[in-house]
Design a protein around this motif. Structure first.
Motif, PDB file in Angstrom:
ATOM      1  N   ALA A  37     -26.126  23.890 -10.584  1.00 45.40           N
ATOM      2  CA  ALA A  37     -25.808  23.564 -11.914  1.00 45.40           C
ATOM      3  C   ALA A  37     -26.266  22.111 -12.542  1.00 45.40           C
ATOM      4  O   ALA A  37     -25.755  22.244 -13.944  1.00 45.40           O
ATOM      5  N   THR A  38     -26.716  21.237 -12.046  1.00 45.85           N
ATOM      6  CA  THR A  38     -27.111  19.914 -12.608  1.00 45.85           C
ATOM      7  C   THR A  38     -28.841  19.753 -12.438  1.00 45.85           C
ATOM      8  O   THR A  38     -28.863  18.631 -12.891  1.00 45.85           O
ATOM      9  N   GLN A  39     -29.186  21.495 -12.680  1.00 39.17           N
ATOM     10  CA  GLN A  39     -30.675  21.027 -12.906  1.00 39.17           C
ATOM     11  C   GLN A  39     -31.422  20.721 -11.861  1.00 39.17           C
ATOM     12  O   GLN A  39     -32.604  20.567 -11.496  1.00 39.17           O
ATOM     13  N   MET A  40     -31.257  20.726 -10.767  1.00 38.21           N
ATOM     14  CA  MET A  40     -31.425  21.052  -9.161  1.00 38.21           C
ATOM     15  C   MET A  40     -32.300  21.699  -9.384  1.00 38.21           C
ATOM     16  O   MET A  40     -32.577  22.501  -8.402  1.00 38.21           O
ATOM     17  N   PRO A  41     -33.893  21.360  -9.064  1.00 42.14           N
ATOM     18  CA  PRO A  41     -35.080  22.008  -8.723  1.00 42.14           C
ATOM     19  C   PRO A  41     -34.705  23.155  -7.712  1.00 42.14           C
ATOM     20  O   PRO A  41     -34.157  22.790  -6.652  1.00 42.14           O
ATOM     21  N   ILE A  42     -35.146  24.242  -7.120  1.00 42.56           N
ATOM     22  CA  ILE A  42     -34.786  24.822  -5.529  1.00 42.56           C
ATOM     23  C   ILE A  42     -35.424  24.447  -5.108  1.00 42.56           C
ATOM     24  O   ILE A  42     -35.331  24.217  -3.646  1.00 42.56           O
ATOM     25  N   ALA A  43     -36.900  23.794  -5.154  1.00 44.18           N
ATOM     26  CA  ALA A  43     -37.795  22.951  -4.462  1.00 44.18           C
ATOM     27  C   ALA A  43     -37.026  22.062  -3.372  1.00 44.18           C
ATOM     28  O   ALA A  43     -37.407  21.513  -2.415  1.00 44.18           O
ATOM     29  N   GLN A  44     -36.478  21.060  -4.631  1.00 38.73           N
ATOM     30  CA  GLN A  44     -35.629  19.983  -3.948  1.00 38.73           C
ATOM     31  C   GLN A  44     -34.659  20.568  -3.082  1.00 38.73           C
ATOM     32  O   GLN A  44     -34.120  19.930  -1.879  1.00 38.73           O
ATOM     33  N   ILE A  45     -33.502  21.308  -3.679  1.00 32.19           N
ATOM     34  CA  ILE A  45     -32.779  22.418  -2.512  1.00 32.19           C
ATOM     35  C   ILE A  45     -32.896  22.303  -1.852  1.00 32.19           C
ATOM     36  O   ILE A  45     -32.915  22.314  -0.701  1.00 32.19           O
ATOM     37  N   ARG A  46     -34.408  23.368  -1.323  1.00 33.65           N
ATOM     38  CA  ARG A  46     -34.998  24.132  -0.103  1.00 33.65           C
ATOM     39  C   ARG A  46     -35.707  22.920   0.405  1.00 33.65           C
ATOM     40  O   ARG A  46     -34.796  22.759   1.998  1.00 33.65           O
ATOM     41  N   LYS A  47     -35.222  21.834   0.499  1.00 30.99           N
ATOM     42  CA  LYS A  47     -36.237  20.167   0.745  1.00 30.99           C
ATOM     43  C   LYS A  47     -34.983  19.320   1.446  1.00 30.99           C
ATOM     44  O   LYS A  47     -34.499  18.969   3.164  1.00 30.99           O
ATOM     45  N   TYR A  48     -34.010  19.692   0.795  1.00 34.06           N
ATOM     46  CA  TYR A  48     -32.658  19.442   1.001  1.00 34.06           C
ATOM     47  C   TYR A  48     -32.170  20.118   2.504  1.00 34.06           C
ATOM     48  O   TYR A  48     -31.560  19.560   3.760  1.00 34.06           O
ATOM     49  N   THR A  49     -31.902  21.230   2.142  1.00 31.13           N
ATOM     50  CA  THR A  49     -31.632  22.063   3.323  1.00 31.13           C
ATOM     51  C   THR A  49     -32.878  21.743   4.842  1.00 31.13           C
ATOM     52  O   THR A  49     -32.258  21.660   5.693  1.00 31.13           O
ATOM     53  N   GLU A  50     -33.691  21.820   4.276  1.00 27.14           N
ATOM     54  CA  GLU A  50     -34.978  21.677   5.391  1.00 27.14           C
ATOM     55  C   GLU A  50     -34.340  20.705   6.466  1.00 27.14           C
ATOM     56  O   GLU A  50     -34.694  20.210   7.317  1.00 27.14           O
ATOM     57  N   LEU A  51     -33.882  19.215   5.480  1.00 27.39           N
ATOM     58  CA  LEU A  51     -33.908  18.274   6.519  1.00 27.39           C
ATOM     59  C   LEU A  51     -32.021  18.330   6.751  1.00 27.39           C
ATOM     60  O   LEU A  51     -32.106  18.190   7.876  1.00 27.39           O
ATOM     61  N   PHE A  52     -31.377  18.928   6.261  1.00 27.09           N
ATOM     62  CA  PHE A  52     -29.680  19.070   7.160  1.00 27.09           C
ATOM     63  C   PHE A  52     -30.143  19.633   8.174  1.00 27.09           C
ATOM     64  O   PHE A  52     -29.131  18.886   9.139  1.00 27.09           O
ATOM     65  N   LEU A  53     -30.895  20.638   7.685  1.00 24.89           N
ATOM     66  CA  LEU A  53     -31.228  21.440   9.134  1.00 24.89           C
ATOM     67  C   LEU A  53     -32.328  20.658  10.347  1.00 24.89           C
ATOM     68  O   LEU A  53     -31.429  20.921  12.102  1.00 24.89           O
ATOM     69  N   GLU A  54     -32.715  19.950   9.853  1.00 22.72           N
ATOM     70  CA  GLU A  54     -33.599  19.043  10.798  1.00 22.72           C
ATOM     71  C   GLU A  54     -32.474  17.917  12.049  1.00 22.72           C
ATOM     72  O   GLU A  54     -32.463  17.534  12.797  1.00 22.72           O
ATOM     73  N   GLY A  55     -31.349  17.956  10.743  1.00 21.50           N
ATOM     74  CA  GLY A  55     -30.132  16.945  11.675  1.00 21.50           C
ATOM     75  C   GLY A  55     -30.284  15.366  11.316  1.00 21.50           C
ATOM     76  O   GLY A  55     -30.748  15.772  10.225  1.00 21.50           O
ATOM     77  N   GLU A  56     -28.781  14.845  11.808  1.00 15.74           N
ATOM     78  CA  GLU A  56     -28.835  12.961  11.607  1.00 15.74           C
ATOM     79  C   GLU A  56     -29.890  12.425  11.498  1.00 15.74           C
ATOM     80  O   GLU A  56     -29.462  11.366  10.249  1.00 15.74           O
ATOM     81  N   HIS A  57     -31.383  12.514  12.306  1.00 13.73           N
ATOM     82  CA  HIS A  57     -32.262  11.388  11.641  1.00 13.73           C
ATOM     83  C   HIS A  57     -32.750  11.613  10.043  1.00 13.73           C
ATOM     84  O   HIS A  57     -33.463  11.248   9.903  1.00 13.73           O
TER      85      HIS A  57
END
Length: 121
Positions: A55-75
């Motif tokens: 809703a604040t114009q974060m591109p899908i690519a950045q959301i996807r990257k955040y998701t990937e990082l989140f799934l990788e774990g706490e590191h």
């Protein structure tokens, strides 16, 4: 468990958007025996989170990257933090721009109000 239609209504997105988010690897719904997408409360919570930066114009690519990082774990916490901080800076710039435009509009409005009031005399 919720169907794709129920999930769409719960989070205020279209079924098309949910399918798109799956294609972009932002969500991974379960599948029932018939192959239909099924969502649980964790999916709902994740979608509600994803909708905020979108809703604040974060591109899908950045959301996807955040998701990937989140799934990788706490590191990956440092990388996720940096991604969110960068987006926060973007939002702050947008707020400043909007404030400047709003101030200019207010000035124009006041000028028109004075012009109209003077013309009415």
């Amino acid at each position: 468990m919720y169907s794709i239609g129920e999930t769409a209504k719960l989070v205020g997105l279209s079924t098309y958007t949910l399918r798109y988010y799956e294609k972009e690897k932002i969500i991974w719904p379960h599948r029932n025996d018939n192959g239909e997408r099924m969502f649980d409360s964790r999916h709902i919570d994740w979608l509600k989170f994803v909708m905020r930066p979108k809703a604040t114009q974060m591109p899908i690519a950045q959301i996807r990257k955040y998701t990937e990082l989140f799934l990788e774990g706490e590191h990956t916490a440092t990388q996720r933090l940096k991604l969110l901080q960068n987006h926060q800076m973007f939002i702050q710039e947008q707020l400043l721009n909007l404030t400047n435009v709003e101030n200019e509009l207010q000035h124009k409005i006041e000028n028109y109000e004075k012009l109209i009031a003077h013309s009415a005399k």
